[in-house]
Design a protein around this motif. Sequence first.
Motif, PDB file in Angstrom:
ATOM      1  N   ARG A 395       0.855  -1.180   0.000  1.00 48.78           N
ATOM      2  CA  ARG A 395       0.000   0.000   0.000  1.00 48.78           C
ATOM      3  C   ARG A 395       0.892   1.232   0.000  1.00 48.78           C
ATOM      4  O   ARG A 395       1.844   1.311   0.774  1.00 48.78           O
ATOM      5  N   VAL A 397       0.587   5.400   0.230  1.00 46.55           N
ATOM      6  CA  VAL A 397      -0.352   6.435   0.629  1.00 46.55           C
ATOM      7  C   VAL A 397       0.305   7.805   0.455  1.00 46.55           C
ATOM      8  O   VAL A 397       1.442   8.010   0.914  1.00 46.55           O
ATOM      9  N   ARG A 401      -4.241   9.419   1.291  1.00 47.28           N
ATOM     10  CA  ARG A 401      -5.071   8.633   0.387  1.00 47.28           C
ATOM     11  C   ARG A 401      -4.258   7.579  -0.332  1.00 47.28           C
ATOM     12  O   ARG A 401      -3.092   7.793  -0.665  1.00 47.28           O
ATOM     13  N   ASP A 402      -4.887   6.424  -0.583  1.00 45.40           N
ATOM     14  CA  ASP A 402      -4.215   5.370  -1.330  1.00 45.40           C
ATOM     15  C   ASP A 402      -3.867   5.871  -2.729  1.00 45.40           C
ATOM     16  O   ASP A 402      -4.673   6.534  -3.379  1.00 45.40           O
TER      17      ASP A 402
END
Length: 403
Positions: A395, A397, A401-402
């Motif tokens: 992930r 970020v 936010r991703d």
Amino acid sequence: MWDRLFVDCHAVTMVHANGNPMGVQRDAAIGVQDGRIVRVGKRTELAGFRAAEVVPLNGAWVTPGLIDCHTHLVFGGNRSAEHAMRRAGASYEDIARAGGGIVSTVAATRASGATDLIASARKRLHALMAGGCTTVEIKSGYGLDPASEIRMLNTARALGNSEAVRIVPTLLALHALPADYAARRDEYVDQVIDELIPAVARLKLATAVDAFCETIAFTPAETDRLFDAATAHGLKVKLHAEQLSNSGGAALAAKYDALSADHLEHVDEDGIAAMADAGTIAVLLPGAFYALQETRKPPVDLLRAYGVRMAIATDCNPGTSPLLSPTLAMNMAATLFGLTPDECLAGMTINAARALGIDADVGSLAPGKAADLCAWDIADPAELAYWIGLPGPVRRVVAGRDA
């Protein structure tokens, strides 16, 4: 109520505390509001806080987003043919006589249309992003005239406006001497100082000015003139220094409180002492060392002895470091230069942020900083500098936010 709460993770905050230099926090939770970190602590400490979204990370290790603080990402064409020529035994001079070297990249960059230039740079940027980068510095330097250099910086700006990554533009004002100025060096330097720097400062296209101070490029005296002009226009400076010889570039950079001096294979103790006094970051570029098959390494032990902070970058460029993996750069820094895994991670997070002058905003996981982070499927942070060809984070970020 917070926007997001990341849980079920371990964090390497890069905030030194209580004898914990890397700020490791096991069983951590990270609260985010309005794109910024509001709390980092043990999950049990944050259990009473509410968030619109709770994000479980399945035991991942979370680090600050990686920062590539030295790239030449925008250019036309590539120089893969030169790589083949080198493998066949061609020298630098042979390649230059055949029309290769930086001259070929300048020609290809000037000939590239705006769409092609941004499209090719975007592919390289996506590779760095996939590897964990949330901030990337992009230098100009393949235009060699004011209009072309400004076009490169505008391309960098366009990338930053269209991708989930922070772009830090740098004007590489003195990179190489154009062929048509071979007998008019002073005129070229004058043009850069009198036309290019004022225009870039007025348009706010770059935050710093760079130069290649080397026997095959520009002299300390020419660099000194450039830095005088840059500082007069409110721009920070940084320098390609002591890569191929000791020209006194590190000390010159320190004289202007440079953000960084980069390469440094041939730096001497006086240069390192000056950098230490000025707080100038040493940016190590193992990709170029590897690609050029160099044998003289930056004096890492001496940098440590003087307390000079070390950053690591890919130096992505078409000729001497076609490197598109930030974690491979970390592995090279460990394997080739002898940095520890902790130094490698600091080198692509907090120290890279310092090398760009943006450490107040990114580079560590701390309240008030941008929520730029990566979650990695690893058992220990040392793996980031251990694996060769490590897949990117699970992930990424940016601003909470991703991405």
